[in-house]
Write an enzyme that holds these catalytic residues in place. Sequence first.
Site, PDB file in Angstrom:
ATOM      1  N   CYS A   1       5.634   0.016 -11.595  1.00  0.00           N
ATOM      2  CA  CYS A   1       6.001   1.254 -12.285  1.00  0.00           C
ATOM      3  C   CYS A   1       7.331   1.032 -12.991  1.00  0.00           C
ATOM      4  CB  CYS A   1       6.089   2.413 -11.306  1.00  0.00           C
ATOM      5  SG  CYS A   1       6.270   4.013 -12.153  1.00  0.00           S
TER       6      CYS A   1
ATOM      7  N   GLY B   1       0.279   5.080  -0.259  1.00  0.00           N
ATOM      8  CA  GLY B   1      -1.145   5.164  -0.008  1.00  0.00           C
ATOM      9  C   GLY B   1      -1.981   5.880  -1.039  1.00  0.00           C
TER      10      GLY B   1
ATOM     11  N   ASP C   1       4.484  -7.846   6.797  1.00  0.00           N
ATOM     12  CA  ASP C   1       5.056  -8.212   5.505  1.00  0.00           C
ATOM     13  C   ASP C   1       3.955  -8.814   4.641  1.00  0.00           C
ATOM     14  OD1 ASP C   1       6.403  -9.535   3.360  1.00  0.00           O
ATOM     15  OD2 ASP C   1       8.228  -9.645   4.572  1.00  0.00           O
TER      16      ASP C   1
ATOM     17  N   ALA D   1       0.787  -1.236   0.000  1.00  0.00           N
ATOM     18  CA  ALA D   1       0.000   0.000   0.000  1.00  0.00           C
ATOM     19  C   ALA D   1       0.819   1.285   0.000  1.00  0.00           C
ATOM     20  CB  ALA D   1      -0.947   0.008   1.194  1.00  0.00           C
TER      21      ALA D   1
END
Length: 460
Positions: A398, A284, A329, A281
């Site tokens: 990405c 965020g 984790d 996440a």
Amino acid sequence: MSPAPKQRRPPKRRKPLDPARAAAFEVLRAVGERDAYANLALPALLRDRGITGRDAAFATELTYGTCRTRGLLDAVIGAAAGRPPEAINPVLLDLLRMGTYQLLRTRVGAHAAVSTTVEQAGVEFDSARAGFVNGVLRTISGRDESSWVAELAPDPARDPIGHAAFVHAHPRWIAQAFADALGPDAGELDAVLTSDDERPQVHLAARPGVLSAAALAEAVGGTPGRYSPYAVYLPGGDPGQLAPVREARAIVQDEGSQLVARALTLASVDDDTGRWLDLCAGPGGKTALLAALAVEHGARVTAVEPAPGRADLVVENTRGLDVDVVRVDGRATGFEPGFDRVLVDVPCTGLGALRRRPEARWRRQPSDVPALTKLQRELLAAAIALTRPGGVVLYSTCSPHLAETVGVVADALRRHPVQALDTRPLFAPAELGEGPHVQLWPHRHGTDAMFAAALRRVAG
């Protein structure tokens, strides 16, 4: 009568750098010595010192430009100095890079570029080293960039990728990775490399259910995005000072990231029970968009982030939303399986966002890839295990590097009970290739080079 004693000449007083160059030099040193991020360090420094207007613009170009073109600058410096760059004192090398960038890539006069750099070398060291800097920069100033490139770049006929990498100041391995990912469209390599040097437009995301993109665009003087229904393109300025951002009605988020988060919510899932998971996440941004969309679906998002600082950012970026932030984790959460939708936006090389991180292309190394792909495979395996049969996992990075994208997905398809979905209908852009996965590109879509693959969990 003895001769009069000779008068000692007072030591020459060196003139320190002007505020813009001093800021750039300080950030370059922070990048080199402390692995700082230029795009975080420079704005903070400019604010602290009250540097604005033309001085701030010059400091920004000098800092980011020097960081981006480091490989090309080092090749020219090495040729002019007659020694490899690694044999030059790191502080002197940063000064030489800054001076060389001014000579080759800006309209700064040669005298100003040389003299200011030489003066600072004298401040930092002594006259001998200032003389060395002076000699190197004067040699460089005798020719323009195209002349240096013609001498130093690989032969375009024998090594077209190496030539393109040198001309566009990228490590060759990154240019090769882009060419591999482009596949039959590898002729677009120059356009991809060029896009990494263009200043990216700031994208905002309006929070669904709170603010429309049209209303956000009107409030900030921006333009609604081309693809995401929440996107607004900002013409300039500090987005952090905008009221909608300060009030958490909008966030700063690349349109490609918006499309990834939205895609998970568009995938077809029978009998969605409302258990959604964001397994990677931090910081965020995607979690916030997912959680806002979850409200419309009657769903709740669980967000996983093990790093304390990044977990804190998830909490901050999702304030006001119904999100459970769990600091474990992602490979060993201990969660009960049965999630309907799982986003696994894995840690990666970040090669798809080089335009946002000027120094990143030289900081990353090919040796980083194996450890990252191992982690990516493990996180995707964990995501699949937590997904119920009939549920959907959206894997994203990405980075367009094939080892981090189709390689990880192919491994999952071989090893785990999932089938690949055609991800293209979940995205808005028209030019998405042959599928079934999606690869966005900055030169085509104006977004970061995000990759996404939707996988359906099957019984097994």
